[in-house]
Scaffold this motif. Sequence first.
Motif, short mmCIF file in Angstrom:
data_model
loop_
_atom_site.label_atom_id
_atom_site.label_comp_id
_atom_site.label_asym_id
_atom_site.label_seq_id
_atom_site.Cartn_x
_atom_site.Cartn_y
_atom_site.Cartn_z
N LEU A 41 0.82 -1.21 0.00
CA LEU A 41 0.00 0.00 0.00
C LEU A 41 0.85 1.26 0.00
O LEU A 41 0.45 2.28 -0.57
N GLY A 42 2.01 1.20 0.64
CA GLY A 42 2.91 2.35 0.61
C GLY A 42 3.39 2.62 -0.80
O GLY A 42 3.44 3.78 -1.24
N PHE A 43 3.72 1.56 -1.51
CA PHE A 43 4.15 1.71 -2.92
C PHE A 43 3.02 2.26 -3.77
O PHE A 43 3.22 3.13 -4.62
N TRP A 44 1.80 1.77 -3.52
CA TRP A 44 0.64 2.25 -4.28
C TRP A 44 0.44 3.75 -4.05
O TRP A 44 0.21 4.50 -5.00
N PHE A 45 0.54 4.18 -2.79
CA PHE A 45 0.33 5.59 -2.48
C PHE A 45 1.42 6.47 -3.11
O PHE A 45 1.12 7.53 -3.68
N VAL A 46 2.65 6.05 -3.02
CA VAL A 46 3.75 6.82 -3.61
C VAL A 46 3.54 6.94 -5.12
O VAL A 46 3.76 8.01 -5.71
N LEU A 47 3.09 5.88 -5.74
CA LEU A 47 2.84 5.91 -7.18
C LEU A 47 1.73 6.89 -7.52
O LEU A 47 1.83 7.66 -8.49
N GLN A 48 0.65 6.89 -6.73
CA GLN A 48 -0.45 7.82 -6.97
C GLN A 48 0.00 9.26 -6.79
O GLN A 48 -0.36 10.16 -7.57
N ALA A 49 0.79 9.52 -5.74
CA ALA A 49 1.29 10.87 -5.50
C ALA A 49 2.22 11.32 -6.61
O ALA A 49 2.19 12.48 -7.04
N PHE A 50 3.04 10.40 -7.10
CA PHE A 50 3.97 10.69 -8.20
C PHE A 50 3.20 11.06 -9.46
O PHE A 50 3.50 12.06 -10.12
N TYR A 51 2.16 10.29 -9.76
CA TYR A 51 1.36 10.57 -10.95
C TYR A 51 0.52 11.83 -10.79
O TYR A 51 0.28 12.56 -11.76
N SER A 52 0.03 12.09 -9.57
CA SER A 52 -0.82 13.27 -9.38
C SER A 52 -0.04 14.56 -9.59
O SER A 52 -0.61 15.60 -9.92
N ALA A 53 1.28 14.48 -9.42
CA ALA A 53 2.13 15.65 -9.67
C ALA A 53 2.45 15.80 -11.15
O ALA A 53 3.17 16.72 -11.54
N GLY A 54 1.90 14.89 -11.98
CA GLY A 54 2.14 14.96 -13.42
C GLY A 54 3.42 14.31 -13.85
O GLY A 54 3.84 14.45 -15.00
N GLU A 55 4.06 13.55 -12.95
CA GLU A 55 5.30 12.89 -13.28
C GLU A 55 5.01 11.49 -13.80
O GLU A 55 4.14 10.79 -13.29
N GLY A 56 5.75 11.08 -14.79
CA GLY A 56 5.65 9.71 -15.27
C GLY A 56 4.55 9.48 -16.29
O GLY A 56 4.51 8.46 -16.94
N VAL A 57 3.58 10.40 -16.40
CA VAL A 57 2.52 10.28 -17.39
C VAL A 57 2.28 11.63 -18.03
O VAL A 57 2.60 12.67 -17.46
N SER A 58 1.72 11.61 -19.21
CA SER A 58 1.45 12.86 -19.92
C SER A 58 0.22 13.52 -19.35
O SER A 58 -0.89 12.97 -19.38
N SER A 59 0.39 14.71 -18.77
CA SER A 59 -0.71 15.50 -18.19
C SER A 59 -1.48 14.71 -17.15
O SER A 59 -2.68 14.88 -16.98
N ALA A 60 -0.77 13.80 -16.47
CA ALA A 60 -1.36 12.95 -15.43
C ALA A 60 -2.45 12.04 -15.97
O ALA A 60 -3.23 11.48 -15.24
N GLY A 61 -2.49 11.84 -17.31
CA GLY A 61 -3.45 10.92 -17.90
C GLY A 61 -4.88 11.36 -17.68
O GLY A 61 -5.18 12.52 -17.48
N THR A 62 -5.81 10.36 -17.73
CA THR A 62 -7.22 10.65 -17.51
C THR A 62 -7.68 10.14 -16.16
O THR A 62 -8.87 10.15 -15.86
N VAL A 63 -6.76 9.64 -15.34
CA VAL A 63 -7.09 9.12 -14.02
C VAL A 63 -6.96 10.24 -13.00
O VAL A 63 -5.98 10.99 -13.02
N ALA A 64 -7.92 10.32 -12.07
CA ALA A 64 -7.90 11.37 -11.05
C ALA A 64 -7.01 10.94 -9.90
O ALA A 64 -7.48 10.59 -8.80
#
Length: 274
Positions: A208-231
Amino acid sequence: MVIPVHDVNPVRRTPWVTYALIAANFVVFLSTPGVAGSVTGGGTLAQLCHLQAFTEHYALVPRELVHHQLPRLVPTGEVGFGTHGPGCVLAPPPYGKSPALSVFTAMFLHGSWLHLLGNMLFLWIFGNNIEDRMGHVRFLLFYVVCGYAAGYGFALLNPGSGQPLIGASGAIAGVLGAYLVLYPRARVWVLVPFLIFLPLRLPAWLVLGFWFVLQAFYSAGEGVSSAGTVAYAAHVVGFVVGMLLAWPLKPGTPPPPEPRRLLFGRQARPRHTW
């Protein structure tokens, strides 16, 4: 990304609310107009227009939630013909939508089978223990509060967005946050994609810690283009709120069972050591 499939953390009572939430999500998904076409990819224009109209009516729209204003034109569900060919008809909304209520209805809407099954898998694995610890009524209230916090949090971070937001992931993120607080040492069986799917038993704090870090990383727009279509921001908010609400219950929470050593899928015999 790891895929959880089972946790080693038995419950004392039947998680009726978790089962009811999963059933409700499936019923709403199968009852959504035009969803069959969207799932198979072969839907007609009429099905697409029905789906757009339904989503616009019941989904959370950040701009509506923050500014309390409905759009002047919405899809009606009908097909019309204009100068650019056939398309979905737009007209003033024939309904009085409550933006605050749409946060609740959006929790039961999903855009695809993958979206639905992914969310329900996480709720199935982790929701039963949180319901067992909180009790049926408190768990239901907890689930709704986390969903509302995630929805409002995302809307406040994106106040000008007119894109509909749907899915139960904000509320389920709250469940994951509570699980991390209450059962960090519980073991979770996961599938790790590495050439093939490797089954591993990992502690919940790592999964779950890895999942949360991944969500926080993506929410900052890192790793995906414009944070994708996922909220992703909604996931982060829901997770943090779930952790905070579960924290007072941590002192009285019984620890999960100690994991048994496994040797090629069987319980290993104890050895004498010197």
